[in-house]
Scaffold this motif. Sequence first.
Motif, PDB file in Angstrom:
ATOM      1  N   LEU A 220      -7.072   9.825   2.511  1.00  0.00           N
ATOM      2  CA  LEU A 220      -6.857   9.934   0.949  1.00  0.00           C
ATOM      3  C   LEU A 220      -6.216   9.597  -0.119  1.00  0.00           C
ATOM      4  O   LEU A 220      -7.014   8.609  -0.631  1.00  0.00           O
ATOM      5  N   HIS A 221      -4.698   9.693   0.706  1.00  0.00           N
ATOM      6  CA  HIS A 221      -3.926   8.272  -0.559  1.00  0.00           C
ATOM      7  C   HIS A 221      -4.150   6.898  -0.862  1.00  0.00           C
ATOM      8  O   HIS A 221      -3.946   6.852  -1.474  1.00  0.00           O
ATOM      9  N   ILE A 222      -4.493   6.495   0.692  1.00  0.00           N
ATOM     10  CA  ILE A 222      -3.974   5.341   1.060  1.00  0.00           C
ATOM     11  C   ILE A 222      -5.286   4.735   0.696  1.00  0.00           C
ATOM     12  O   ILE A 222      -5.398   4.294  -0.387  1.00  0.00           O
ATOM     13  N   ALA A 223      -6.782   5.769   0.528  1.00  0.00           N
ATOM     14  CA  ALA A 223      -7.350   4.582  -0.282  1.00  0.00           C
ATOM     15  C   ALA A 223      -7.577   4.711  -1.706  1.00  0.00           C
ATOM     16  O   ALA A 223      -8.039   4.192  -2.750  1.00  0.00           O
ATOM     17  N   MET A 224      -6.983   5.742  -2.285  1.00  0.00           N
ATOM     18  CA  MET A 224      -7.033   6.093  -3.553  1.00  0.00           C
ATOM     19  C   MET A 224      -5.161   5.077  -4.165  1.00  0.00           C
ATOM     20  O   MET A 224      -6.015   4.541  -5.545  1.00  0.00           O
ATOM     21  N   ALA A 225      -4.886   5.088  -3.523  1.00  0.00           N
ATOM     22  CA  ALA A 225      -4.025   3.968  -4.575  1.00  0.00           C
ATOM     23  C   ALA A 225      -4.430   2.839  -4.173  1.00  0.00           C
ATOM     24  O   ALA A 225      -3.866   1.978  -4.763  1.00  0.00           O
ATOM     25  N   GLU A 226      -5.024   2.580  -3.087  1.00  0.00           N
ATOM     26  CA  GLU A 226      -5.518   0.797  -3.416  1.00  0.00           C
ATOM     27  C   GLU A 226      -6.480   1.275  -4.402  1.00  0.00           C
ATOM     28  O   GLU A 226      -6.526  -0.614  -5.211  1.00  0.00           O
TER      29      GLU A 226
ATOM     30  N   MET B 223       1.056  -1.162  -0.460  1.00  0.00           N
ATOM     31  CA  MET B 223       0.229  -0.182  -0.063  1.00  0.00           C
ATOM     32  C   MET B 223       1.100   1.464   0.188  1.00  0.00           C
ATOM     33  O   MET B 223       0.534   2.149  -0.254  1.00  0.00           O
ATOM     34  N   LEU B 224       1.423   1.286   1.561  1.00  0.00           N
ATOM     35  CA  LEU B 224       3.002   2.365   0.946  1.00  0.00           C
ATOM     36  C   LEU B 224       3.615   2.853  -0.405  1.00  0.00           C
ATOM     37  O   LEU B 224       3.894   3.634  -0.620  1.00  0.00           O
ATOM     38  N   VAL B 225       3.847   1.171  -0.800  1.00  0.00           N
ATOM     39  CA  VAL B 225       4.526   1.834  -2.467  1.00  0.00           C
ATOM     40  C   VAL B 225       3.728   2.634  -3.566  1.00  0.00           C
ATOM     41  O   VAL B 225       4.004   2.936  -4.138  1.00  0.00           O
ATOM     42  N   ALA B 226       2.901   1.509  -3.518  1.00  0.00           N
ATOM     43  CA  ALA B 226       1.377   2.675  -4.482  1.00  0.00           C
ATOM     44  C   ALA B 226       1.009   3.806  -3.965  1.00  0.00           C
ATOM     45  O   ALA B 226       0.849   4.938  -4.587  1.00  0.00           O
ATOM     46  N   VAL B 227       1.357   3.670  -2.598  1.00  0.00           N
ATOM     47  CA  VAL B 227       0.427   5.414  -2.136  1.00  0.00           C
ATOM     48  C   VAL B 227       2.225   6.908  -3.124  1.00  0.00           C
ATOM     49  O   VAL B 227       1.799   7.860  -3.378  1.00  0.00           O
ATOM     50  N   ALA B 228       3.344   6.005  -2.723  1.00  0.00           N
ATOM     51  CA  ALA B 228       4.202   6.939  -2.963  1.00  0.00           C
ATOM     52  C   ALA B 228       4.768   6.719  -4.320  1.00  0.00           C
ATOM     53  O   ALA B 228       4.688   8.254  -5.335  1.00  0.00           O
ATOM     54  N   SER B 229       4.113   5.642  -5.142  1.00  0.00           N
ATOM     55  CA  SER B 229       4.085   5.990  -6.743  1.00  0.00           C
ATOM     56  C   SER B 229       3.256   7.143  -7.601  1.00  0.00           C
ATOM     57  O   SER B 229       3.167   7.618  -8.353  1.00  0.00           O
ATOM     58  N   GLY B 230       1.918   6.819  -6.902  1.00  0.00           N
ATOM     59  CA  GLY B 230       0.815   7.457  -7.363  1.00  0.00           C
ATOM     60  C   GLY B 230       0.458   8.713  -6.244  1.00  0.00           C
ATOM     61  O   GLY B 230      -0.164   9.718  -6.761  1.00  0.00           O
ATOM     62  N   TRP B 231       1.570   9.478  -5.514  1.00  0.00           N
ATOM     63  CA  TRP B 231       1.817  10.635  -5.073  1.00  0.00           C
ATOM     64  C   TRP B 231       1.641  12.190  -6.185  1.00  0.00           C
ATOM     65  O   TRP B 231       0.716  12.575  -5.706  1.00  0.00           O
ATOM     66  N   ASP B 232       2.673  12.174  -6.553  1.00  0.00           N
ATOM     67  CA  ASP B 232       2.143  12.923  -7.153  1.00  0.00           C
ATOM     68  C   ASP B 232       0.565  13.149  -8.382  1.00  0.00           C
ATOM     69  O   ASP B 232      -0.166  14.733  -8.575  1.00  0.00           O
ATOM     70  N   GLN B 233       0.173  12.037  -9.117  1.00  0.00           N
ATOM     71  CA  GLN B 233      -0.980  12.280  -9.496  1.00  0.00           C
ATOM     72  C   GLN B 233      -1.993  12.518  -8.749  1.00  0.00           C
ATOM     73  O   GLN B 233      -3.047  13.273  -9.133  1.00  0.00           O
ATOM     74  N   HIS B 234      -1.818  11.463  -7.282  1.00  0.00           N
ATOM     75  CA  HIS B 234      -2.715  11.969  -7.007  1.00  0.00           C
ATOM     76  C   HIS B 234      -3.144  13.481  -5.760  1.00  0.00           C
ATOM     77  O   HIS B 234      -4.142  13.446  -5.276  1.00  0.00           O
TER      78      HIS B 234
ATOM     79  N   SER C   3      -3.862   1.006  -7.859  1.00  0.00           N
ATOM     80  CA  SER C   3      -2.971   0.331  -7.964  1.00  0.00           C
ATOM     81  C   SER C   3      -3.292  -1.024  -7.396  1.00  0.00           C
ATOM     82  O   SER C   3      -2.206  -2.035  -8.146  1.00  0.00           O
ATOM     83  N   LYS C   4      -4.006  -0.935  -6.484  1.00  0.00           N
ATOM     84  CA  LYS C   4      -4.090  -2.675  -5.804  1.00  0.00           C
ATOM     85  C   LYS C   4      -5.523  -2.745  -6.230  1.00  0.00           C
ATOM     86  O   LYS C   4      -5.364  -4.094  -6.144  1.00  0.00           O
ATOM     87  N   GLU C   5      -5.850  -2.164  -7.381  1.00  0.00           N
ATOM     88  CA  GLU C   5      -6.895  -2.517  -7.926  1.00  0.00           C
ATOM     89  C   GLU C   5      -8.556  -2.979  -6.547  1.00  0.00           C
ATOM     90  O   GLU C   5      -8.979  -4.382  -6.957  1.00  0.00           O
ATOM     91  N   THR C   6      -8.421  -3.083  -5.906  1.00  0.00           N
ATOM     92  CA  THR C   6      -9.535  -2.951  -4.823  1.00  0.00           C
ATOM     93  C   THR C   6     -10.620  -2.041  -5.151  1.00  0.00           C
ATOM     94  O   THR C   6     -10.484  -1.200  -5.479  1.00  0.00           O
ATOM     95  N   PRO C   7     -11.770  -3.022  -5.150  1.00  0.00           N
ATOM     96  CA  PRO C   7     -13.036  -2.542  -4.934  1.00  0.00           C
ATOM     97  C   PRO C   7     -13.232  -0.937  -4.436  1.00  0.00           C
ATOM     98  O   PRO C   7     -12.695  -0.629  -3.451  1.00  0.00           O
ATOM     99  N   HIS C   8     -13.829  -0.012  -5.288  1.00  0.00           N
ATOM    100  CA  HIS C   8     -14.401   1.537  -4.864  1.00  0.00           C
ATOM    101  C   HIS C   8     -14.697   0.931  -3.477  1.00  0.00           C
ATOM    102  O   HIS C   8     -14.359   2.143  -2.345  1.00  0.00           O
ATOM    103  N   LYS C   9     -16.103   0.337  -2.914  1.00  0.00           N
ATOM    104  CA  LYS C   9     -16.729   0.327  -2.175  1.00  0.00           C
ATOM    105  C   LYS C   9     -15.962  -0.416  -0.906  1.00  0.00           C
ATOM    106  O   LYS C   9     -16.379   0.430   0.264  1.00  0.00           O
ATOM    107  N   VAL C  10     -15.166  -0.745  -0.942  1.00  0.00           N
ATOM    108  CA  VAL C  10     -14.458  -1.340   0.256  1.00  0.00           C
ATOM    109  C   VAL C  10     -13.997  -0.845   0.292  1.00  0.00           C
ATOM    110  O   VAL C  10     -13.740   0.157   1.632  1.00  0.00           O
TER     111      VAL C  10
END
Length: 280
Positions: free
Chosen positions: A219-225, A182-193, A228-235
């Motif tokens: 917000l960053h963690i949820a958006m990264a999920e 999750m944290l890797v996804a947060v870091a990689s998508g930081w600027d865009q998010h 990048s992690k393709e977690t269903p948006h409702k979850v």
Amino acid sequence: MAAPAAISIFSSSNSSSVSPRPRKRLLAEPVSGRSPRTLQPPPRTVASSRAPLVVSHPPPTPAPAPGHPKVDRSGRFCSPRAARELALMVAYAACLEGADVVRLFDRRVAARREPGYVFNKASLQSYNFMSFCGGPLEVATEEEAEKLMSQNEKDSANEAEVLSAPPRLVYNNFVLRLAREMLVAVASGWDQHVEIINKIIPQSWKDEPVARILELCILHIAMAEMTSKETPHKVAINEAVDLAKRFCDGGAPRVINGCLRTYVKDHMDIGTGHPSESKE
């Protein structure tokens, strides 16, 4: 044209152009002499001693069902919710310390225990991921208020012990691996998010972004999920709202819910689960 203030607050931790002032970005330069902080739920207090007594504490929530244990056979947390909570703690601490989120996570996981430190694993059994800071409750007597306050103090002490313990004593390998992803996804998508967050958060959060670091990390963690992690948006949205209920106060859960729903509607292709072109 200069970037809006809210955008300048958030910059990638590996950016080459970094302002030395902490207010110019979340992952700023390290603050000397500052020890790591532990994220804890807001304190709960008795609001009145007159009848009826009003106590700011939600009713106890039931324990997890036997089919979904929160602790595995090794005696450590094993649920995805524990991973999200751990990721939030590290992201929040990284913002306060001016550290890279992934490096801080690795450093904390690899840290050696201090000599003589003993962790009480029984505290994990009584730790409640669903303990939310709800509205005030009324109790009939001083005795009931004192009993509830005493329980609050025990719960707070238990939470402090769990959240400040070395991660390897609290979380199993699955949780540690998921939190790091999750944290890797947060870091990689930081600027865009960051650019998207600047568009969807309320003006009051833009005016005082440093006071909203915790909410913005959620917000960053949820958006990264979701991306990048393709977690269903409702979850992802439900989990983000629950994190806000546990660790934030005021109307943060409602605002986070609205922001993430706007993000899904305007910036994601729900059919594929991938970001879509931003709408102007």
